[in-house]
Design a protein around this motif. Structure first.
Motif, PDB file in Angstrom:
ATOM      1  N   GLU A  78      17.217  26.547 -14.436  1.00  0.00           N
ATOM      2  CA  GLU A  78      15.898  26.590 -14.394  1.00  0.00           C
ATOM      3  C   GLU A  78      15.267  27.582 -13.337  1.00  0.00           C
ATOM      4  O   GLU A  78      14.541  28.190 -13.621  1.00  0.00           O
ATOM      5  CB  GLU A  78      15.352  25.239 -14.213  1.00  0.00           C
ATOM      6  CG  GLU A  78      13.708  25.031 -13.868  1.00  0.00           C
ATOM      7  CD  GLU A  78      13.253  23.732 -13.956  1.00  0.00           C
ATOM      8  OE1 GLU A  78      12.717  23.628 -12.678  1.00  0.00           O
ATOM      9  OE2 GLU A  78      13.574  22.843 -14.443  1.00  0.00           O
ATOM     10  N   LEU A  79      15.985  27.376 -12.348  1.00  0.00           N
ATOM     11  CA  LEU A  79      15.495  28.248 -11.051  1.00  0.00           C
ATOM     12  C   LEU A  79      15.806  29.874 -11.623  1.00  0.00           C
ATOM     13  O   LEU A  79      14.982  30.730 -10.983  1.00  0.00           O
ATOM     14  CB  LEU A  79      16.217  27.930  -9.981  1.00  0.00           C
ATOM     15  CG  LEU A  79      16.181  28.708  -8.293  1.00  0.00           C
ATOM     16  CD1 LEU A  79      14.696  28.839  -8.137  1.00  0.00           C
ATOM     17  CD2 LEU A  79      16.919  28.314  -7.385  1.00  0.00           C
ATOM     18  N   VAL A  80      16.917  30.147 -11.754  1.00  0.00           N
ATOM     19  CA  VAL A  80      17.250  31.534 -12.358  1.00  0.00           C
ATOM     20  C   VAL A  80      16.027  32.049 -13.038  1.00  0.00           C
ATOM     21  O   VAL A  80      15.423  33.200 -13.232  1.00  0.00           O
ATOM     22  CB  VAL A  80      18.544  31.519 -12.760  1.00  0.00           C
ATOM     23  CG1 VAL A  80      18.752  32.833 -13.467  1.00  0.00           C
ATOM     24  CG2 VAL A  80      19.354  31.407 -11.890  1.00  0.00           C
ATOM     25  N   THR A  81      15.733  31.302 -14.375  1.00  0.00           N
ATOM     26  CA  THR A  81      14.820  31.898 -15.366  1.00  0.00           C
ATOM     27  C   THR A  81      13.589  31.764 -14.854  1.00  0.00           C
ATOM     28  O   THR A  81      12.642  32.749 -14.991  1.00  0.00           O
ATOM     29  CB  THR A  81      14.876  30.931 -16.460  1.00  0.00           C
ATOM     30  OG1 THR A  81      14.701  29.338 -16.071  1.00  0.00           O
ATOM     31  CG2 THR A  81      16.096  30.973 -17.308  1.00  0.00           C
ATOM     32  N   ARG A  82      13.017  30.899 -14.095  1.00  0.00           N
ATOM     33  CA  ARG A  82      11.697  31.108 -13.318  1.00  0.00           C
ATOM     34  C   ARG A  82      11.543  32.225 -12.189  1.00  0.00           C
ATOM     35  O   ARG A  82      10.548  32.573 -12.280  1.00  0.00           O
ATOM     36  CB  ARG A  82      11.387  29.549 -12.585  1.00  0.00           C
ATOM     37  CG  ARG A  82      11.283  28.269 -13.415  1.00  0.00           C
ATOM     38  CD  ARG A  82      10.945  27.150 -12.726  1.00  0.00           C
ATOM     39  NE  ARG A  82       9.638  27.333 -12.367  1.00  0.00           N
ATOM     40  CZ  ARG A  82       9.008  26.353 -11.485  1.00  0.00           C
ATOM     41  NH1 ARG A  82       9.695  25.259 -11.114  1.00  0.00           N
ATOM     42  NH2 ARG A  82       7.799  26.459 -10.810  1.00  0.00           N
ATOM     43  N   LEU A  83      12.680  32.267 -11.478  1.00  0.00           N
ATOM     44  CA  LEU A  83      12.574  33.584 -10.463  1.00  0.00           C
ATOM     45  C   LEU A  83      12.454  34.668 -11.658  1.00  0.00           C
ATOM     46  O   LEU A  83      11.693  35.865 -11.093  1.00  0.00           O
ATOM     47  CB  LEU A  83      13.703  33.483  -9.737  1.00  0.00           C
ATOM     48  CG  LEU A  83      14.003  32.701  -8.662  1.00  0.00           C
ATOM     49  CD1 LEU A  83      15.259  32.401  -8.102  1.00  0.00           C
ATOM     50  CD2 LEU A  83      12.722  33.150  -7.703  1.00  0.00           C
ATOM     51  N   GLY A  84      13.376  34.961 -12.627  1.00  0.00           N
ATOM     52  CA  GLY A  84      13.237  36.096 -13.505  1.00  0.00           C
ATOM     53  C   GLY A  84      11.937  36.059 -14.299  1.00  0.00           C
ATOM     54  O   GLY A  84      11.577  37.379 -14.911  1.00  0.00           O
ATOM     55  N   ASP A  85      11.036  35.223 -14.457  1.00  0.00           N
ATOM     56  CA  ASP A  85       9.811  35.224 -15.101  1.00  0.00           C
ATOM     57  C   ASP A  85       8.708  35.717 -14.110  1.00  0.00           C
ATOM     58  O   ASP A  85       7.689  36.313 -14.608  1.00  0.00           O
ATOM     59  CB  ASP A  85       9.430  33.890 -15.609  1.00  0.00           C
ATOM     60  CG  ASP A  85       8.320  33.864 -16.487  1.00  0.00           C
ATOM     61  OD1 ASP A  85       8.603  34.861 -17.462  1.00  0.00           O
ATOM     62  OD2 ASP A  85       7.577  32.887 -16.656  1.00  0.00           O
ATOM     63  N   LEU A  86       8.910  35.976 -12.890  1.00  0.00           N
ATOM     64  CA  LEU A  86       8.000  36.615 -11.974  1.00  0.00           C
ATOM     65  C   LEU A  86       7.982  37.994 -12.148  1.00  0.00           C
ATOM     66  O   LEU A  86       8.930  38.527 -12.576  1.00  0.00           O
ATOM     67  CB  LEU A  86       8.395  36.011 -10.365  1.00  0.00           C
ATOM     68  CG  LEU A  86       8.387  34.618  -9.738  1.00  0.00           C
ATOM     69  CD1 LEU A  86       8.971  34.541  -8.654  1.00  0.00           C
ATOM     70  CD2 LEU A  86       7.031  33.969 -10.223  1.00  0.00           C
ATOM     71  N   GLU A  87       6.857  38.667 -11.843  1.00  0.00           N
ATOM     72  CA  GLU A  87       6.436  39.922 -12.165  1.00  0.00           C
ATOM     73  C   GLU A  87       7.383  40.855 -11.016  1.00  0.00           C
ATOM     74  O   GLU A  87       7.408  40.604  -9.835  1.00  0.00           O
ATOM     75  CB  GLU A  87       5.035  40.286 -11.856  1.00  0.00           C
ATOM     76  CG  GLU A  87       4.646  41.646 -12.282  1.00  0.00           C
ATOM     77  CD  GLU A  87       3.402  41.851 -12.472  1.00  0.00           C
ATOM     78  OE1 GLU A  87       2.721  43.163 -12.314  1.00  0.00           O
ATOM     79  OE2 GLU A  87       2.375  40.951 -12.386  1.00  0.00           O
ATOM     80  N   ARG A  88       8.087  41.934 -11.618  1.00  0.00           N
ATOM     81  CA  ARG A  88       8.886  42.687 -11.148  1.00  0.00           C
ATOM     82  C   ARG A  88       9.842  42.179  -9.973  1.00  0.00           C
ATOM     83  O   ARG A  88      10.144  42.573  -8.530  1.00  0.00           O
ATOM     84  CB  ARG A  88       8.112  43.627 -10.163  1.00  0.00           C
ATOM     85  CG  ARG A  88       7.174  44.805 -11.061  1.00  0.00           C
ATOM     86  CD  ARG A  88       6.863  45.922 -10.019  1.00  0.00           C
ATOM     87  NE  ARG A  88       6.292  46.893 -10.681  1.00  0.00           N
ATOM     88  CZ  ARG A  88       6.869  47.961 -11.305  1.00  0.00           C
ATOM     89  NH1 ARG A  88       8.167  48.313 -10.874  1.00  0.00           N
ATOM     90  NH2 ARG A  88       6.225  49.039 -11.928  1.00  0.00           N
ATOM     91  N   THR A  89      10.529  41.185 -10.426  1.00  0.00           N
ATOM     92  CA  THR A  89      11.647  40.345  -9.710  1.00  0.00           C
ATOM     93  C   THR A  89      13.017  40.424 -10.763  1.00  0.00           C
ATOM     94  O   THR A  89      12.974  39.928 -11.711  1.00  0.00           O
ATOM     95  CB  THR A  89      10.892  38.827  -9.588  1.00  0.00           C
ATOM     96  OG1 THR A  89       9.861  38.748  -8.661  1.00  0.00           O
ATOM     97  CG2 THR A  89      12.195  38.171  -8.742  1.00  0.00           C
ATOM     98  N   ALA A  90      13.997  40.860  -9.919  1.00  0.00           N
ATOM     99  CA  ALA A  90      15.283  40.707 -10.644  1.00  0.00           C
ATOM    100  C   ALA A  90      16.370  39.854  -9.873  1.00  0.00           C
ATOM    101  O   ALA A  90      16.104  39.503  -8.647  1.00  0.00           O
ATOM    102  CB  ALA A  90      15.873  42.103 -10.390  1.00  0.00           C
ATOM    103  N   VAL A  91      16.966  38.986 -10.761  1.00  0.00           N
ATOM    104  CA  VAL A  91      17.900  38.051 -10.237  1.00  0.00           C
ATOM    105  C   VAL A  91      19.417  38.394 -10.630  1.00  0.00           C
ATOM    106  O   VAL A  91      19.696  38.747 -11.768  1.00  0.00           O
ATOM    107  CB  VAL A  91      17.618  36.545 -10.695  1.00  0.00           C
ATOM    108  CG1 VAL A  91      18.500  35.642 -10.170  1.00  0.00           C
ATOM    109  CG2 VAL A  91      16.124  36.278 -10.655  1.00  0.00           C
ATOM    110  N   HIS A  92      20.292  38.445  -9.395  1.00  0.00           N
ATOM    111  CA  HIS A  92      21.520  38.823  -9.728  1.00  0.00           C
ATOM    112  C   HIS A  92      22.398  37.340  -9.317  1.00  0.00           C
ATOM    113  O   HIS A  92      22.273  36.721  -8.371  1.00  0.00           O
ATOM    114  CB  HIS A  92      22.023  39.884  -8.671  1.00  0.00           C
ATOM    115  CG  HIS A  92      21.032  41.152  -8.856  1.00  0.00           C
ATOM    116  ND1 HIS A  92      21.772  42.265  -9.332  1.00  0.00           N
ATOM    117  CD2 HIS A  92      20.162  41.693  -8.370  1.00  0.00           C
ATOM    118  CE1 HIS A  92      20.838  43.175  -9.466  1.00  0.00           C
ATOM    119  NE2 HIS A  92      19.686  42.796  -8.915  1.00  0.00           N
TER     120      HIS A  92
END
Length: 226
Positions: free
Chosen positions: A104-118
């Motif tokens: 859930e945390l990964v997808t919510r972070l990735g849903d933020l504008e101009r934000t990449a998650v590795h």
């Protein structure tokens, strides 16, 4: 110097266990024509990301900022001073201990504008008792192997001369993963306001290896037996 026979052996152990933590690397960006506007947007998006991570409380073990940059983007490389935009970037490092919230945390972070998650990069803690257990089993393996050699020679081990930790490590190594999620760029509307569905993330099994080298003294072998 003692003339007692010496038996030299190598003890090994390999354990496969579940990871204890997961590391995420988050890249937050802004890009505007004006430097100050780019910085303001970066501050805003960075705070959104931090607030989101902090909302998970003790499920997150560590949250830290890895660095920040504001970079002018030049329109033509041959002409100095022709800046078309400014790009801001903040790197955020996260350590998650509760894997039930990770997807859930990964997808919510990735849903933020101009934000990449590795990530995630699955790991054991450095002080994990698994490392000590692997070393203990490797030492026991060395003793058992020495006794087996001694029995084959018709003698018995009598003492320890040397014990060295040859190698104690973990595999596989953390990897620099491609982004698992990237939000839409500025100006593109999300399809819906609702939260994105969480990713189903399966923890990667960790392999812990340990090896020791040992030398034991032994009684005289009975080499006369057929």
């Amino acid at each position: 110097m003692s003339d007692a026979p010496v038996i030299s052996v190598r003890g090994e152990a390999l354990l496969e266990v579940e990871p204890e933590i997961a590391r995420l690397s988050v890249q937050v960006q802004s890009q505007e024509r004006d430097r100050r506007t780019a910085l303001d947007r970066l501050v805003e998006r960075n705070q959104q990301a931090l607030d989101l991570v902090k909302s998970y409380g003790e499920a997150v073990e560590k949250l830290e900022t890895g660095g920040l940059s504001i970079t002018p983007l030049v329109r033509y490389r041959r002409r100095e001073g022709d800046i078309r935009a400014y790009q801001g970037t903040v790197w955020i490092r996260i350590v998650v201990r509760d894997f039930t919230v990770l997807g859930e945390l990964v997808t919510r972070l990735g849903d933020l504008e101009r934000t990449a998650v590795h990530g995630p990069s699955w790991e054991l803690r450095r002080d994990s008792p698994v490392h000590a257990e692997a070393a203990r089993q490797a030492a026991q393996e060395a003793v058992a192997r020495a006794r087996s050699y001694a029995d084959a020679l018709g003698c018995r081990i009598t003492g320890l001369v040397h014990l060295a930790d040859e190698n104690l490590g973990r595999g596989p190594e953390p990897f620099d993963a491609a982004p698992v999620a990237y939000a839409a760029s500025a100006g593109v509307m999300m399809a819906a306001e609702e939260e994105p569905p969480p990713l189903d993330l399966e923890p990667e099994t960790q392999t812990v290896r340990a090896a020791v080298e040992a030398r034991f003294t032994a009684t005289a072998p009975d080499l006369g037996r057929p």
